[in-house]
Design a protein around this motif. Sequence first.
Motif, short mmCIF file in Angstrom:
data_model
loop_
_atom_site.label_atom_id
_atom_site.label_comp_id
_atom_site.label_asym_id
_atom_site.label_seq_id
_atom_site.Cartn_x
_atom_site.Cartn_y
_atom_site.Cartn_z
N LYS A 96 0.81 -1.21 0.00
CA LYS A 96 0.00 0.00 0.00
C LYS A 96 0.85 1.26 0.00
N SER A 97 0.16 2.42 0.08
CA SER A 97 0.88 3.70 0.05
C SER A 97 1.85 3.81 1.20
N GLY A 98 2.85 4.68 1.03
CA GLY A 98 3.93 4.77 2.00
C GLY A 98 4.80 3.56 1.86
N PRO A 99 5.59 3.24 2.88
CA PRO A 99 6.39 2.02 2.78
C PRO A 99 5.45 0.83 2.59
N ALA A 101 0.82 2.21 -4.69
CA ALA A 101 0.07 3.09 -3.79
C ALA A 101 -1.35 2.58 -3.57
N GLY A 102 -1.82 2.77 -2.34
CA GLY A 102 -3.19 2.46 -2.00
C GLY A 102 -3.58 1.00 -2.11
N GLY A 103 -2.62 0.10 -2.05
CA GLY A 103 -2.94 -1.32 -2.15
C GLY A 103 -3.21 -1.77 -3.57
N VAL A 104 -2.85 -0.92 -4.54
CA VAL A 104 -3.07 -1.25 -5.95
C VAL A 104 -1.71 -1.31 -6.66
#
Length: 183
Positions: free
Chosen positions: A30-33, A109-112
């Motif tokens: 996901k987003s971030g690390p 990002a965002g789990g995508v």
Amino acid sequence: MPRDRRQGVTMHKTILAVSVAALALTACGKSGPPPKRQPGSWSQTFEVKRVEGANADQNKAALDQLFGVMNATTVCVTPEWAAKEDPTANLEKMGGGGGTCTFDKKSVAGGVLDVAGTCKDATGKTAKITASGTLGATDQDMDMTVEAYDNFGAKQGLMEMRIHSVRRGECTAKDKVPGMTGM
């Protein structure tokens, strides 16, 4: 060896190398690390959707056989393995064996997952790779397309596949415990 047979063998090797490298992609997050996968017993389903090119039927049958074995195997993701996973570095290593990969898109990002790039092996052959999917700590689902080209830029073939990985619970004695090389 006839030219179309050589192309089929080369296509099969390219598809196999990139397919195995796809395992590295399923660890993205996901987003971030990127979040670490939860330690435990993981199963995966590899489905070859389409193969085109010389000897496509034989290549698909070989991949179905290989993936059949892999689909029947569960993997123990240990806490140490999960802690050392580095999905971004794994993407850069997809070229393997002296090869290199460059990416036009590389987003987790965002789990995508949204990846598009080109890998070149040490002999100059290239593979264009796209991958998209949803990623999570306990469930990961990815579609991948690989287009293989020879040294002169002529398309040798195409493979489309789906990889779905799911955490099944705690590790068991039946799970394989892979090494952490390249993690």
